[in-house]
Design a protein around this motif. Structure first.
Motif, PDB file in Angstrom:
ATOM      1  N   ASP A 189      -2.404 -17.906 -27.322  1.00 44.83           N
ATOM      2  CA  ASP A 189      -2.361 -16.925 -28.405  1.00 44.83           C
ATOM      3  C   ASP A 189      -0.980 -16.293 -28.495  1.00 44.83           C
ATOM      4  O   ASP A 189      -0.806 -15.190 -28.948  1.00 44.83           O
ATOM      5  CB  ASP A 189      -3.441 -15.858 -28.224  1.00 44.83           C
ATOM      6  N   GLY A 190       0.032 -17.063 -28.058  1.00 44.70           N
ATOM      7  CA  GLY A 190       1.401 -16.567 -28.099  1.00 44.70           C
ATOM      8  C   GLY A 190       1.709 -15.869 -26.786  1.00 44.70           C
ATOM      9  O   GLY A 190       1.227 -16.296 -25.755  1.00 44.70           O
ATOM     10  N   PRO A 191       2.463 -14.809 -26.799  1.00 46.81           N
ATOM     11  CA  PRO A 191       3.084 -14.224 -27.981  1.00 46.81           C
ATOM     12  C   PRO A 191       4.255 -15.071 -28.450  1.00 46.81           C
ATOM     13  O   PRO A 191       4.911 -15.734 -27.654  1.00 46.81           O
ATOM     14  CB  PRO A 191       3.571 -12.858 -27.481  1.00 46.81           C
ATOM     15  N   TRP A 192       4.491 -15.066 -29.738  1.00 47.10           N
ATOM     16  CA  TRP A 192       5.597 -15.822 -30.306  1.00 47.10           C
ATOM     17  C   TRP A 192       6.839 -14.942 -30.290  1.00 47.10           C
ATOM     18  O   TRP A 192       6.818 -13.822 -30.782  1.00 47.10           O
ATOM     19  CB  TRP A 192       5.250 -16.308 -31.720  1.00 47.10           C
ATOM     20  N   GLU A 193       7.922 -15.453 -29.717  1.00 45.45           N
ATOM     21  CA  GLU A 193       9.144 -14.681 -29.569  1.00 45.45           C
ATOM     22  C   GLU A 193      10.224 -15.061 -30.580  1.00 45.45           C
ATOM     23  O   GLU A 193      11.185 -14.315 -30.744  1.00 45.45           O
ATOM     24  CB  GLU A 193       9.696 -14.830 -28.149  1.00 45.45           C
ATOM     25  N   GLN A 194      10.083 -16.209 -31.224  1.00 44.66           N
ATOM     26  CA  GLN A 194      11.062 -16.620 -32.224  1.00 44.66           C
ATOM     27  C   GLN A 194      10.361 -17.466 -33.268  1.00 44.66           C
ATOM     28  O   GLN A 194       9.497 -18.288 -32.946  1.00 44.66           O
ATOM     29  CB  GLN A 194      12.189 -17.435 -31.567  1.00 44.66           C
ATOM     30  N   LEU A 195      10.724 -17.272 -34.539  1.00 43.81           N
ATOM     31  CA  LEU A 195      10.221 -18.087 -35.639  1.00 43.81           C
ATOM     32  C   LEU A 195      11.418 -18.682 -36.357  1.00 43.81           C
ATOM     33  O   LEU A 195      12.370 -17.969 -36.678  1.00 43.81           O
ATOM     34  CB  LEU A 195       9.411 -17.244 -36.640  1.00 43.81           C
ATOM     35  N   ASN A 196      11.393 -19.994 -36.604  1.00 45.37           N
ATOM     36  CA  ASN A 196      12.439 -20.675 -37.369  1.00 45.37           C
ATOM     37  C   ASN A 196      11.803 -21.354 -38.565  1.00 45.37           C
ATOM     38  O   ASN A 196      10.685 -21.875 -38.463  1.00 45.37           O
ATOM     39  CB  ASN A 196      13.146 -21.749 -36.537  1.00 45.37           C
ATOM     40  N   LEU A 197      12.520 -21.386 -39.664  1.00 43.30           N
ATOM     41  CA  LEU A 197      12.066 -22.064 -40.871  1.00 43.30           C
ATOM     42  C   LEU A 197      13.158 -23.024 -41.305  1.00 43.30           C
ATOM     43  O   LEU A 197      14.308 -22.618 -41.467  1.00 43.30           O
ATOM     44  CB  LEU A 197      11.786 -21.047 -41.987  1.00 43.30           C
ATOM     45  N   THR A 198      12.807 -24.309 -41.443  1.00 45.81           N
ATOM     46  CA  THR A 198      13.779 -25.277 -41.941  1.00 45.81           C
ATOM     47  C   THR A 198      13.388 -25.693 -43.342  1.00 45.81           C
ATOM     48  O   THR A 198      12.206 -25.741 -43.686  1.00 45.81           O
ATOM     49  CB  THR A 198      13.829 -26.556 -41.066  1.00 45.81           C
ATOM     50  N   GLU A 199      14.395 -25.977 -44.148  1.00 45.43           N
ATOM     51  CA  GLU A 199      14.185 -26.630 -45.441  1.00 45.43           C
ATOM     52  C   GLU A 199      14.740 -28.029 -45.282  1.00 45.43           C
ATOM     53  O   GLU A 199      15.898 -28.202 -44.880  1.00 45.43           O
ATOM     54  CB  GLU A 199      14.893 -25.882 -46.558  1.00 45.43           C
ATOM     55  N   THR A 200      13.923 -29.014 -45.575  1.00 50.09           N
ATOM     56  CA  THR A 200      14.298 -30.396 -45.326  1.00 50.09           C
ATOM     57  C   THR A 200      13.995 -31.234 -46.563  1.00 50.09           C
ATOM     58  O   THR A 200      12.888 -31.175 -47.105  1.00 50.09           O
ATOM     59  CB  THR A 200      13.534 -30.945 -44.099  1.00 50.09           C
ATOM     60  N   SER A 201      14.981 -32.015 -46.976  1.00 48.10           N
ATOM     61  CA  SER A 201      14.847 -32.855 -48.166  1.00 48.10           C
ATOM     62  C   SER A 201      13.962 -34.069 -47.898  1.00 48.10           C
ATOM     63  O   SER A 201      13.856 -34.549 -46.768  1.00 48.10           O
ATOM     64  CB  SER A 201      16.225 -33.346 -48.621  1.00 48.10           C
TER      65      SER A 201
END
Length: 191
Positions: free
Chosen positions: A48-60
């Motif tokens: 259940d985490g905890p989540w310490e970092q979130l990344n978002l990629t945009e990919t073609s």
């Protein structure tokens, strides 16, 4: 009319890797989708985490990212578009070491990726996909981990869109030059 899709989990051929579908509520206005609920994950026996970092990629469309396996648990999905996810167990002591799992991921489908399992994907969307990574540890330069060439034929991954190894819009120089799975596993076993 309201339709509810309940939270579900599905074990995979890789020990500890799960495909998760979070609760979604649909009505005439659209959809409310839970991306993460600690209690649902905990009740299913998952982290259940905890989540310490979130990344978002945009990919073609057609581009590949990975295969990378760091010393962190990841919870991944798309928030826009679709991808073809690929996962390889690179943990030398794992009962499923060497297993490969592929998952078509669209909005509403998530994958829980345990530490040391390689994570990669190819964008299959028209336009771009947005792939969200939740990490239980912050990424830092030099952290333990490994990478494998996503085009290693020994893995048997059939990427849905053909990849030109010389096209940097499809695969990075780093990923194209990454070692094979056998080479990476040998270095991990001898470490």
């Amino acid at each position: 009319m309201v339709r509810i899709d309940e939270f579900t989990t599905e074990a995979s051929a890789i020990d500890g890797l799960y495909v998760v579908r979070m609760k979604q509520i649909h009505d005439e206005r659209g959809t409310v989708r839970e991306f993460f609920r600690a209690s649902a994950m905990r009740d299913a026996g998952l982290t259940d985490g905890p989540w310490e970092q979130l990344n978002l990629t945009e990919t073609s469309r057609g581009a590949v990212r990975g295969l990378h396996g760091e010393a962190m648990t990841k919870f991944v999905s798309v928030v826009k578009g679709s991808v073809f996810g690929a996962y390889v167990d690179a943990r030398p002591g794992s009962p499923t070491v060497g297993a490969v799992v592929t998952v078509p991921i669209e909005v509403g489908v998530q994958v829980l990726v345990p530490r040391g399992v390689l994570n990669g994907f190819q964008s299959t969307s028209d336009g771009v996909s947005q792939y969200l990574y939740c990490f239980d540890t912050e990424w830092r330069p030099g952290m333990p981990g490994c990478a494998v060439n996503p085009l290693d034929p020994a893995l048997g991954i059939t990427w849905p869109i053909e990849i030109d190894i010389d096209d940097r819009a499809q695969i990075s120089a780093k990923d194209a030059a990454a070692p094979t799975f056998a080479e990476t596993l040998a270095s991990l076993t001898n470490a």
